[in-house]
Each structure stands twice: as structure tokens, then as C-alpha cells.
Design a protein around this motif. Structure first.
Motif, PDB file in Angstrom:
ATOM      1  N   ALA A 102       0.855  -1.187   0.000  1.00  0.00           N
ATOM      2  CA  ALA A 102       0.000   0.000   0.000  1.00  0.00           C
ATOM      3  C   ALA A 102       0.889   1.234   0.000  1.00  0.00           C
ATOM      4  O   ALA A 102       1.796   1.348   0.820  1.00  0.00           O
ATOM      5  N   ASP A 103       0.631   2.155  -0.930  1.00  0.00           N
ATOM      6  CA  ASP A 103       1.420   3.381  -1.065  1.00  0.00           C
ATOM      7  C   ASP A 103       0.563   4.595  -0.750  1.00  0.00           C
ATOM      8  O   ASP A 103      -0.534   4.764  -1.306  1.00  0.00           O
ATOM      9  N   LEU A 104       1.073   5.458   0.138  1.00  0.00           N
ATOM     10  CA  LEU A 104       0.406   6.704   0.487  1.00  0.00           C
ATOM     11  C   LEU A 104       1.119   7.862  -0.188  1.00  0.00           C
ATOM     12  O   LEU A 104       2.320   8.046  -0.030  1.00  0.00           O
ATOM     13  N   ARG A 105       0.343   8.652  -0.931  1.00  0.00           N
ATOM     14  CA  ARG A 105       0.869   9.833  -1.609  1.00  0.00           C
ATOM     15  C   ARG A 105      -0.022  11.034  -1.324  1.00  0.00           C
ATOM     16  O   ARG A 105      -1.235  10.902  -1.240  1.00  0.00           O
ATOM     17  N   GLY A 106       0.594  12.209  -1.242  1.00  0.00           N
ATOM     18  CA  GLY A 106      -0.150  13.466  -1.261  1.00  0.00           C
ATOM     19  C   GLY A 106      -0.966  13.789  -0.035  1.00  0.00           C
ATOM     20  O   GLY A 106      -1.738  14.764  -0.054  1.00  0.00           O
ATOM     21  N   ALA A 107      -0.850  13.018   1.037  1.00  0.00           N
ATOM     22  CA  ALA A 107      -1.653  13.288   2.232  1.00  0.00           C
ATOM     23  C   ALA A 107      -1.190  14.566   2.914  1.00  0.00           C
ATOM     24  O   ALA A 107      -0.003  14.893   2.928  1.00  0.00           O
ATOM     25  N   ILE A 108      -2.127  15.286   3.523  1.00  0.00           N
ATOM     26  CA  ILE A 108      -1.742  16.486   4.264  1.00  0.00           C
ATOM     27  C   ILE A 108      -1.306  16.135   5.684  1.00  0.00           C
ATOM     28  O   ILE A 108      -0.637  16.940   6.339  1.00  0.00           O
ATOM     29  N   VAL A 109      -1.696  14.952   6.169  1.00  0.00           N
ATOM     30  CA  VAL A 109      -1.274  14.495   7.489  1.00  0.00           C
ATOM     31  C   VAL A 109      -0.828  13.045   7.381  1.00  0.00           C
ATOM     32  O   VAL A 109      -1.538  12.204   6.817  1.00  0.00           O
ATOM     33  N   CYS A 110       0.355  12.760   7.900  1.00  0.00           N
ATOM     34  CA  CYS A 110       0.839  11.392   8.074  1.00  0.00           C
ATOM     35  C   CYS A 110       1.765  11.435   9.283  1.00  0.00           C
ATOM     36  O   CYS A 110       2.946  11.740   9.162  1.00  0.00           O
ATOM     37  N   ASP A 111       1.188  11.130  10.444  1.00  0.00           N
ATOM     38  CA  ASP A 111       1.916  11.285  11.701  1.00  0.00           C
ATOM     39  C   ASP A 111       1.867   9.993  12.507  1.00  0.00           C
ATOM     40  O   ASP A 111       0.834   9.294  12.519  1.00  0.00           O
ATOM     41  N   LEU A 112       2.936   9.716  13.205  1.00  0.00           N
ATOM     42  CA  LEU A 112       2.945   8.627  14.172  1.00  0.00           C
ATOM     43  C   LEU A 112       2.506   9.197  15.508  1.00  0.00           C
ATOM     44  O   LEU A 112       3.139  10.117  16.041  1.00  0.00           O
ATOM     45  N   VAL A 113       1.406   8.670  16.056  1.00  0.00           N
ATOM     46  CA  VAL A 113       0.832   9.221  17.282  1.00  0.00           C
ATOM     47  C   VAL A 113       0.567   8.095  18.277  1.00  0.00           C
ATOM     48  O   VAL A 113       0.586   6.910  17.933  1.00  0.00           O
ATOM     49  N   THR A 114       0.294   8.482  19.498  1.00  0.00           N
ATOM     50  CA  THR A 114      -0.098   7.523  20.524  1.00  0.00           C
ATOM     51  C   THR A 114      -1.606   7.285  20.448  1.00  0.00           C
ATOM     52  O   THR A 114      -2.341   8.084  19.843  1.00  0.00           O
ATOM     53  N   PRO A 115      -2.100   6.209  21.075  1.00  0.00           N
ATOM     54  CA  PRO A 115      -3.556   6.015  21.122  1.00  0.00           C
ATOM     55  C   PRO A 115      -4.275   7.195  21.759  1.00  0.00           C
ATOM     56  O   PRO A 115      -5.392   7.541  21.339  1.00  0.00           O
ATOM     57  N   GLU A 116      -3.661   7.826  22.743  1.00  0.00           N
ATOM     58  CA  GLU A 116      -4.287   8.977  23.388  1.00  0.00           C
ATOM     59  C   GLU A 116      -4.381  10.162  22.431  1.00  0.00           C
ATOM     60  O   GLU A 116      -5.392  10.881  22.406  1.00  0.00           O
ATOM     61  N   GLU A 117      -3.359  10.358  21.640  1.00  0.00           N
ATOM     62  CA  GLU A 117      -3.404  11.441  20.654  1.00  0.00           C
ATOM     63  C   GLU A 117      -4.427  11.146  19.563  1.00  0.00           C
ATOM     64  O   GLU A 117      -5.126  12.062  19.091  1.00  0.00           O
ATOM     65  N   ALA A 118      -4.534   9.904  19.154  1.00  0.00           N
ATOM     66  CA  ALA A 118      -5.561   9.529  18.176  1.00  0.00           C
ATOM     67  C   ALA A 118      -6.957   9.754  18.754  1.00  0.00           C
ATOM     68  O   ALA A 118      -7.858  10.245  18.060  1.00  0.00           O
ATOM     69  N   ALA A 119      -7.133   9.415  20.033  1.00  0.00           N
ATOM     70  CA  ALA A 119      -8.428   9.629  20.680  1.00  0.00           C
ATOM     71  C   ALA A 119      -8.773  11.105  20.750  1.00  0.00           C
ATOM     72  O   ALA A 119      -9.941  11.495  20.618  1.00  0.00           O
ATOM     73  N   ALA A 120      -7.764  11.957  20.929  1.00  0.00           N
ATOM     74  CA  ALA A 120      -8.006  13.399  20.972  1.00  0.00           C
ATOM     75  C   ALA A 120      -8.487  13.916  19.624  1.00  0.00           C
ATOM     76  O   ALA A 120      -9.337  14.811  19.558  1.00  0.00           O
ATOM     77  N   VAL A 121      -7.936  13.369  18.529  1.00  0.00           N
ATOM     78  CA  VAL A 121      -8.407  13.753  17.190  1.00  0.00           C
ATOM     79  C   VAL A 121      -9.873  13.353  17.034  1.00  0.00           C
ATOM     80  O   VAL A 121     -10.709  14.144  16.576  1.00  0.00           O
ATOM     81  N   ARG A 122     -10.203  12.131  17.417  1.00  0.00           N
ATOM     82  CA  ARG A 122     -11.591  11.653  17.315  1.00  0.00           C
ATOM     83  C   ARG A 122     -12.529  12.517  18.144  1.00  0.00           C
ATOM     84  O   ARG A 122     -13.664  12.794  17.736  1.00  0.00           O
ATOM     85  N   ALA A 123     -12.070  12.942  19.326  1.00  0.00           N
ATOM     86  CA  ALA A 123     -12.924  13.716  20.229  1.00  0.00           C
ATOM     87  C   ALA A 123     -13.289  15.074  19.648  1.00  0.00           C
ATOM     88  O   ALA A 123     -14.315  15.656  20.035  1.00  0.00           O
ATOM     89  N   ARG A 124     -12.462  15.595  18.748  1.00  0.00           N
ATOM     90  CA  ARG A 124     -12.749  16.895  18.141  1.00  0.00           C
ATOM     91  C   ARG A 124     -13.788  16.794  17.026  1.00  0.00           C
ATOM     92  O   ARG A 124     -14.275  17.823  16.540  1.00  0.00           O
ATOM     93  N   LEU A 125     -14.111  15.589  16.614  1.00  0.00           N
ATOM     94  CA  LEU A 125     -15.032  15.385  15.503  1.00  0.00           C
ATOM     95  C   LEU A 125     -16.464  15.222  15.991  1.00  0.00           C
ATOM     96  O   LEU A 125     -16.712  14.748  17.102  1.00  0.00           O
TER      97      LEU A 125
END
Length: 281
Positions: A102-125
Motif C-alpha cells: 500500500a502506497d500513500l501519496r499526497g496526504a496532508i497528514v501522516c503522523d505517528l501518534v499515541t492512542p491517546e493522541e488519536a483519541a483526541a483527534v476523534r474527540a474533536r469530531l
């Protein structure tokens, strides 16, 4: 920008292709190189989506957070990985009897995060119509108090996650609601009809990989008309059909810029209520 059904299909595809297997992780472009070295050889546990965000979860409580933006793509291909072509930010590879990459191109975000940081992104939605754990009342409580137009609110990812310009235009047409109607002038029943229709339409988008919103009686086969020809694809009522006749009443579809994005509606099927006339957007 890809809408929520595209990210959900991608999450399912990545899970089916890689879950439970150690993956080779690399960054041919180099912008994710340090993170790729940390992840290389790790077991991919699953991929998930929330709205327009993708989360690839790997062993060791590591999560790759991806947002494709306007031009991003994450292509999953069966077979041995060839030499990378173009600016591949992230490559995942699975070997063995069923090699896949699988190849990822052109994304505006590609970050390595912790589960807590991922949960914070979800919480803003806002709630995502594609998620079984979504609480539509969260969206309703914001919409019912807002003077902003429902067309604007539906595109706000903090109100409803995953809805883009196509689903916005089409669900409002199907529910006969003018896009400029203030949120606080919707009834709870109208909002619930919009939400339930989004659940239905977006789930069908996950299944088929395209956005089709016309009811059976308005398909090309039944109406004896030509199929839609557009790089977007899918049979729709109003999206990108400005100046063309409405499939329901024959009126000419209109368009207007709404907060920087084109909005589409039928002036007869989606009459603007008299009390809303002259209100600002």
C-alpha cells in the motif's frame, strides 16, 4: 476531498490486507523515514476511520494518523511491491504467499501518534454516520441552536464527521431542505431524517465505492436517460448539475458559493421558507 465513505472503505481494505501480519514499513520519499524505521516489522492490528481521518493501528500502541486532504491517495495493491513511483510518503508491505503493498501519496497528514493522541483527534469530531457508536444527538444539540445555515453545518467536521460537498447537497435535496436554512429552524424530525438518510447513503457508498443518491424511479434505466458522465461518477440529483433539469420537477438546478464551496439545490423542490428569506449565511 474524499468523503467519509472513501476512508471507511480504505480502512476495511487495509485491515483485510494486512491485519495480523508483520509489515515492512518504509518511506521512499523520506518525509516519514524516522517513524518508518520504528514501525518496520511491526504487526498491523487494524485500520479504522472517523470522518475523513484514517488510523492505522500497529502493535506496541503505535498509530499512524492519516488525512488525505484534497489530493491524497492510499492505494492498496495485491502482488509484490515494485520500485516506488513518485512521492510515496509511506509504504506498507506484506510478504508471504499473498504479497500486498500500500502506497500513500499526497496526504496532508501522516503522523505517528499515541492512542491517546488519536483519541483526541476523534474527540474533536462530530458523530460519524458510518460508525455504530455515533450519537446523532451531539450533532442535533449544535444544529438546533445555530443561526448558521444547515448547508454550512453539515460540512463542519466538528458537527457531523465525514460529510463532504456531495453528500451535503444530495441529502438536503432528498429531504427537501434549502441549504441556506438556519440550523435552528430545522425540526428534530427533519434533522433525524437527514441523519438517517446519511447513514443509508454513506453505507451504500462504502459498499459500492461511489456516491449514488437517486431513488429507483429516477435511475437512467427507469427514466430512459443517459447515465451521468462526470469524473466524480455516481447518479445524483443536484451535485454539479447546475443549469440542468431536476429529475423530480424539471426546474433548473442552481448553484451558489456557500462558505467557499459550491452549493447546489433545486429552487422548487427545496423552497427557501419565507421566514428565512433575506437572512445572512
Amino acid at each position: 476531498m474524499p468523503e467519509g465513505h472513501t476512508l471507511r472503505r480504505l480502512a476495511v481494505r487495509l485491515t483485510d490486507a494486512f491485519a495480523g501480519h508483520p509489515v515492512r514499513v518504509s518511506s521512499p520519499q523520506g518525509r516519514f523515514e524516522a517513524e518508518a524505521r520504528l514501525l518496520d516489522g511491526t504487526v498491523l492490528e487494524r485500520a479504522d476511520s472517523a470522518g475523513k481521518h484514517l488510523f492505522v493501528e500497529l502493535a506496541g500502541e503505535r498509530v499512524v494518523h492519516v488525512h488525505l486532504g484534497l489530493i491524497g491517495a492510499f492505494d492498496v495493491v495485491e502482488g509484490p511491491a515494485p520500485a516506488p513511483v513518485g512521492a510515496v510518503r509511506l509504504r506498507l508491505e506484506r510478504g508471504g504467499a499473498h504479497p500486498t503493498y500500500a502506497d500513500l501519496r499526497g496526504a496532508i497528514v501522516c503522523d505517528l501518534v499515541t492512542p491517546e493522541e488519536a483519541a483526541a483527534v476523534r474527540a474533536r469530531l462530530g458523530p460519524d454516520p458510518l460508525r455504530a457508536d455515533a450519537d446523532p444527538d451531539r450533532a442535533w444539540q449544535r444544529i438546533r441552536r445555530s443561526e448558521r445555515s444547515i448547508g454550512d453545518l453539515l460540512m463542519d467536521q466538528a458537527v457531523v464527521a465525514g460529510v463532504g460537498n456531495v453528500y451535503r447537497a444530495e441529502v438536503l435535496f432528498r429531504q427537501r431542505i434549502h441549504p441556506l436554512r438556519p440550523g435552528r429552524r430545522l425540526t428534530r424530525a427533519q434533522f433525524r431524517a437527514v441523519w438517517d438518510d446519511l447513514v443509508l447513503l454513506m453505507a451504500e457508498g462504502v459498499r459500492t465505492g461511489r456516491i449514488d443518491t437517486v431513488r429507483p424511479e429516477h435511475t437512467p434505466e427507469v427514466m430512459g436517460r443517459d447515465p451521468r458522465r462526470d469524473d466524480h461518477g455516481g447518479e445524483v440529483y443536484v451535485y454539479r448539475r447546475q443549469g440542468q433539469p431536476c429529475w423530480v420537477c424539471g426546474s433548473r438546478i442552481r448553484t451558489e458559493t456557500l462558505n467557499g464551496r459550491n452549493s447546489f439545490w433545486c429552487p422548487r423542490c427545496q423552497r427557501r421558507p419565507r421566514q428565512d428569506a433575506g437572512r445572512t449565511r
